[in-house]
Design an enzyme around this catalytic site. Structure first.
Site, mmCIF file in Angstrom:
data_model
loop_
_atom_site.group_PDB
_atom_site.id
_atom_site.type_symbol
_atom_site.label_atom_id
_atom_site.label_comp_id
_atom_site.label_asym_id
_atom_site.label_seq_id
_atom_site.Cartn_x
_atom_site.Cartn_y
_atom_site.Cartn_z
ATOM 1 N N ARG A 184 0.802 -1.227 0.000
ATOM 2 C CA ARG A 184 0.000 0.000 0.000
ATOM 3 C C ARG A 184 0.835 1.278 0.000
ATOM 4 O O ARG A 184 0.572 2.198 -0.777
ATOM 5 C CB ARG A 184 -0.927 0.036 1.235
ATOM 6 C CG ARG A 184 -2.173 -0.772 1.079
ATOM 7 C CD ARG A 184 -2.564 -1.392 2.401
ATOM 8 N NE ARG A 184 -1.588 -2.405 2.743
ATOM 9 C CZ ARG A 184 -1.652 -3.657 2.296
ATOM 10 N NH1 ARG A 184 -2.667 -4.040 1.590
ATOM 11 N NH2 ARG A 184 -0.704 -4.539 2.594
ATOM 12 N N THR A 185 1.802 1.365 0.901
ATOM 13 C CA THR A 185 2.496 2.652 1.065
ATOM 14 C C THR A 185 3.253 3.016 -0.206
ATOM 15 O O THR A 185 3.142 4.134 -0.718
ATOM 16 C CB THR A 185 3.440 2.587 2.281
ATOM 17 O OG1 THR A 185 2.690 2.124 3.405
ATOM 18 C CG2 THR A 185 4.021 3.945 2.598
ATOM 19 N N LYS A 227 26.421 -2.427 0.041
ATOM 20 C CA LYS A 227 27.883 -2.231 0.086
ATOM 21 C C LYS A 227 28.298 -1.421 1.310
ATOM 22 O O LYS A 227 29.466 -1.052 1.447
ATOM 23 C CB LYS A 227 28.347 -1.498 -1.175
ATOM 24 C CG LYS A 227 27.990 -2.163 -2.480
ATOM 25 C CD LYS A 227 28.456 -1.267 -3.638
ATOM 26 C CE LYS A 227 27.654 -1.532 -4.886
ATOM 27 N NZ LYS A 227 27.785 -0.430 -5.859
ATOM 28 N N ARG A 240 10.952 3.620 3.586
ATOM 29 C CA ARG A 240 10.535 2.619 4.582
ATOM 30 C C ARG A 240 11.766 1.813 4.931
ATOM 31 O O ARG A 240 12.540 1.405 4.052
ATOM 32 C CB ARG A 240 9.446 1.700 4.056
ATOM 33 C CG ARG A 240 9.269 0.502 4.991
ATOM 34 C CD ARG A 240 8.054 -0.275 4.751
ATOM 35 N NE ARG A 240 6.857 0.503 5.033
ATOM 36 C CZ ARG A 240 5.637 -0.009 4.970
ATOM 37 N NH1 ARG A 240 5.472 -1.272 4.652
ATOM 38 N NH2 ARG A 240 4.586 0.738 5.221
ATOM 39 N N HIS A 269 4.592 5.730 11.613
ATOM 40 C CA HIS A 269 4.083 5.613 10.236
ATOM 41 C C HIS A 269 3.114 6.787 10.054
ATOM 42 O O HIS A 269 1.898 6.604 9.980
ATOM 43 C CB HIS A 269 3.379 4.266 10.071
ATOM 44 C CG HIS A 269 3.163 3.838 8.643
ATOM 45 N ND1 HIS A 269 3.322 4.686 7.565
ATOM 46 C CD2 HIS A 269 2.784 2.636 8.124
ATOM 47 C CE1 HIS A 269 3.053 4.024 6.444
ATOM 48 N NE2 HIS A 269 2.731 2.782 6.761
HETATM 49 N N1 CP Z 1 -0.480 -0.121 5.764
HETATM 50 C C1 CP Z 1 0.741 -0.319 5.227
HETATM 51 O O1 CP Z 1 1.734 0.331 5.606
HETATM 52 O O2 CP Z 1 0.769 -1.296 4.272
HETATM 53 P P1 CP Z 1 2.069 -1.752 3.474
HETATM 54 O O3 CP Z 1 2.980 -2.418 4.467
HETATM 55 O O4 CP Z 1 1.581 -2.685 2.406
HETATM 56 O O5 CP Z 1 2.712 -0.523 2.914
#
Ligand code: CP
Length: 310
Positions: A58-59, A88, A109, A137
């Site tokens: 999603r993100t 590396k 991420r 998040h």
């Molecule tokens: N909700 C969320 O962060 O989903 P993903 O891990 O798929 O990005």
């Protein structure tokens, strides 16, 4: 006035109330235009870099969709741990120095808490935290807020149950302090080993927020306007045996939802494993797939705001 220009988005508690309203109203305006078949191409000639050192559906995809729908372009490293120069030994600080030459805004991420800040320390472009370990998040919390407003019609004076892995679940770490600003009453339901970190619970209580920690999900659901379900975060457990003992601790199924208020909104940041039965998907209040879709509008708003394009 857009006070977010040039700013990193690292934690959910960094926003003023005015900034929250700005983000939510920009997302709403984008949604209205897009749903009417309009075009919003304010990110023409701008590039987004997405650096994902940890899996995501999603993100990453919603940020990339947001940028493309804004008329911008995307550079994507989907498996940065092995396919970037991190393999590396390059530091996130140096990676930040590099991407500022390639992109106008970046999303990261990473499995380590504080990683987005490390990248931001090196980069002269806005850095957006797309999830740093068990830390924060913030963009998920913003899309959660947007979803709650759309689904319930308000943000004020709600009773919200957070259930599941409240220890490692970064989405609830970001969402709870945001909701607290709107007078939310909380119920935290989790196995003892996966309770909300005391630092967060204590801070909420010091602010005068009502927080009830309880074991009985049925009792919590009966009092709730919103039920926010989280996955047990298998990847954060040092001991796989402990995960095995805790998985499936709380499952939302038809019999549980039948005890709830008819207007209950059911949310989940996704992905789900087994904590919401598929039979719940057909309930009108099952909002989790709509919630994921809302991520595009909220991330469109953020990209345009931090780059000063609106
Ligand atoms: N909700 C969320 O962060 O989903 P993903 O891990 O798929 O990005």
């Amino acid at each position: 006035m857009n006070t977010l220009v040039g700013h990193d988005i690292l934690t959910s508690d960094q926003f003023t109330l005015e900034e929250l309203n700005l983000i939510l109203s920009a997302a709403q305006q984008f949604e209205t235009i897009i749903n009417a078949g309009g075009i919003v191409d304010v990110m023409r000639n701008r590039v987004l870099a997405t650096l994902f050192y940890e899996p995501s559906t999603r993100t990453r995809l919603s940020f990339e969709s947001a940028m493309l729908q804004l008329g911008g372009q995307v550079l994507s490293v989907a498996d940065a741990k092995s396919s970037s120069s991190a393999a590396k030994g390059e530091t996130l600080y140096d990676t930040g120095k590099m991407i500022e030459g390639y992109a106008h805004v970046a999303v990261i991420r990473h499995p380590r808490e504080g990683s987005a800040q490390e990248l931001a320390n090196g980069a002269g472009i806005p850095i957006i935290n797309g999830g740093d370990g068990a830390g924060q998040h913030p963009t998920q919390a913003l899309l959660d807020l947007y979803t709650i407003q759309k689904e319930t019609g308000r943000l004020e004076e709600l009773t919200v149950t957070l259930v599941g892995d409240l220890k490692y679940g970064r989405t609830v770490h970001s969402l709870a302090p945001l909701l607290a600003r709107f007078g939310t009453r909380f119920m935290f339901v989790a196995p003892l080993e996966l309770a909300m970190p005391a630092g967060i619970t204590n801070q909420l209580r010091e602010q005068g927020v009502e927080v009830v920690e309880m074991n009985d999900l049925g009792e919590a659901v009966q009092q709730s306007d919103v039920l926010y379900v989280t996955r047990i975060q298998k990847e954060r457990f040092a001991d796989p045996a402990q995960y095995e003992t805790l998985k499936g601790a709380y499952v939302v199924d038809r019999s549980l939802i039948e005890q709830a208020r008819p207007e209950l909104t059911i949310m989940h940041p996704l992905p789900r494993v087994d904590e919401i039965a598929v039979e719940v998907d057909s309930f009108p209040g099952a909002a989790y797939f709509r919630q994921a879709a809302n991520g595009v509008m909220v991330r469109m708003a953020l990209l345009a705001l931090v780059t000063g394009r609106i």
